[in-house]
Design an enzyme around this catalytic site. Structure first.
Site, PDB file in Angstrom:
ATOM      1  N   LYS A 188      27.253  34.645  26.178  1.00  0.00           N
ATOM      2  CA  LYS A 188      27.045  34.941  27.528  1.00  0.00           C
ATOM      3  C   LYS A 188      25.629  35.766  27.516  1.00  0.00           C
ATOM      4  CE  LYS A 188      31.167  34.854  30.450  1.00  0.00           C
ATOM      5  NZ  LYS A 188      32.057  35.847  31.180  1.00  0.00           N
ATOM      6  N   SER A 200      31.192  39.738  39.626  1.00  0.00           N
ATOM      7  CA  SER A 200      29.931  40.219  39.270  1.00  0.00           C
ATOM      8  C   SER A 200      28.956  39.044  39.720  1.00  0.00           C
ATOM      9  CB  SER A 200      30.023  40.506  37.682  1.00  0.00           C
ATOM     10  OG  SER A 200      30.913  41.385  37.496  1.00  0.00           O
TER      11      SER A 200
HETATM   12  P1  ADP Z   1      35.462  38.008  32.373  1.00  0.00           P
HETATM   13  O1  ADP Z   1      34.201  37.736  32.103  1.00  0.00           O
HETATM   14  O2  ADP Z   1      36.397  38.153  31.388  1.00  0.00           O
HETATM   15  O3  ADP Z   1      35.930  36.942  33.482  1.00  0.00           O
HETATM   16  P2  ADP Z   1      35.094  39.986  34.357  1.00  0.00           P
HETATM   17  O4  ADP Z   1      34.172  41.337  34.128  1.00  0.00           O
HETATM   18  O5  ADP Z   1      34.424  38.981  35.472  1.00  0.00           O
HETATM   19  O6  ADP Z   1      35.408  39.498  33.076  1.00  0.00           O
HETATM   20  O7  ADP Z   1      36.641  40.382  34.958  1.00  0.00           O
HETATM   21  C1  ADP Z   1      37.475  41.161  34.120  1.00  0.00           C
HETATM   22  C2  ADP Z   1      38.904  40.974  34.987  1.00  0.00           C
HETATM   23  O8  ADP Z   1      38.784  41.719  36.183  1.00  0.00           O
HETATM   24  C3  ADP Z   1      39.308  39.985  35.057  1.00  0.00           C
HETATM   25  O9  ADP Z   1      40.713  39.801  34.849  1.00  0.00           O
HETATM   26  C4  ADP Z   1      39.064  39.469  36.360  1.00  0.00           C
HETATM   27  O10 ADP Z   1      40.102  38.234  36.882  1.00  0.00           O
HETATM   28  C5  ADP Z   1      39.192  40.862  37.128  1.00  0.00           C
HETATM   29  N1  ADP Z   1      38.575  40.915  38.335  1.00  0.00           N
HETATM   30  C6  ADP Z   1      37.237  40.548  38.515  1.00  0.00           C
HETATM   31  N2  ADP Z   1      36.791  40.671  39.695  1.00  0.00           N
HETATM   32  C7  ADP Z   1      37.944  41.349  40.540  1.00  0.00           C
HETATM   33  C8  ADP Z   1      38.086  41.576  41.828  1.00  0.00           C
HETATM   34  N3  ADP Z   1      37.446  41.542  42.751  1.00  0.00           N
HETATM   35  N4  ADP Z   1      39.376  41.992  42.006  1.00  0.00           N
HETATM   36  C9  ADP Z   1      40.467  41.973  41.162  1.00  0.00           C
HETATM   37  N5  ADP Z   1      40.226  41.522  39.853  1.00  0.00           N
HETATM   38  C10 ADP Z   1      38.897  41.139  39.479  1.00  0.00           C
END
Ligand code: ADP
Length: 174
Positions: free
Chosen positions: A41, A128
């Site tokens: 990424k 994000s």
């Molecule tokens: P990845 O690149 O591994 O998906 P992220 O940073 O997007 O990592 O997310 C890390 C974790 O946080 C994952 O388990 C994701 O499902 C969770 N997550 C992301 N956004 C939210 C949210 N708004 N509420 C709850 N959990 C979240």
């Protein structure tokens, strides 16, 4: 002592992540937020920036700290005597991927379990990517990210915008 890891990209950390971090910190003795160095990424924020912003965000939670890691999550967990992986679930769409991840991790590391926390309804839509997309187009994301992240995001996007304009104009802009 129960020690858990909450892994992710956190590019950048949102209030949805913070909610999962706070709730895990009440369940486990120690929570390590693991920022993944993912070569496939291209993140907006560098690994160091993401670890620093997370450590600032969790500075008031004594049993939480952020670190970076690369390689296999379960290897990092074992090296650090971590028995639980925490992941957040927002919707059914997350479920299939998360289930596959948890099951494959369990296959190669039966001593480590994955625990899922369901998102608080306020953050169910939040990711994000959405934050970055909104911020790039000038939308107000102040209710989606912690204050320090808002500041860093605005600075970063200003820099990116300047770079794009420089490239387009073939000259430096200040
Ligand atoms: P990845 O690149 O591994 O998906 P992220 O940073 O997007 O990592 O997310 C890390 C974790 O946080 C994952 O388990 C994701 O499902 C969770 N997550 C992301 N956004 C939210 C949210 N708004 N509420 C709850 N959990 C979240």
């Amino acid at each position: 002592m129960s020690r858990a890891i909450y892994p992710g990209s956190f590019d950048p950390v949102t209030l949805g992540h913070v909610d999962i971090i706070r709730r895990s910190s009440e369940i486990f003795d120690e929570v390590i937020v693991g920022v993944l160095h993912n070569t496939s990424k291209t993140p907006l924020f560098s690994l160091e920036e993401r670890v620093n912003m997370l450590n600032e965000v969790v500075s008031d939670i004594p049993n939480v700290s952020a670190v970076c890691f690369d390689g296999l999550l379960v290897d990092f967990a074992r090296q650090n005597h971590i028995k639980v992986i925490v992941r957040g679930l927002r919707a059914v769409t997350d479920f299939e991927y998360e289930l596959q991840l948890a099951q494959s991790n369990r296959k190669i590391a039966p001593d480590i379990d994955t625990v899922f926390l369901t998102t608080s309804i306020d953050y169910a839509y939040l990711s994000s990517s959405i934050v970055k997309e909104y911020a790039r187009f000038g939308a107000d994301v102040s209710e989606l990210v912690p204050d320090n992240v808002l500041h860093l995001l605005n600075n970063k996007l200003d820099i990116d915008k300047n770079k794009r304009e420089e490239k387009r104009d073939g000259k430096k802009r200040y």
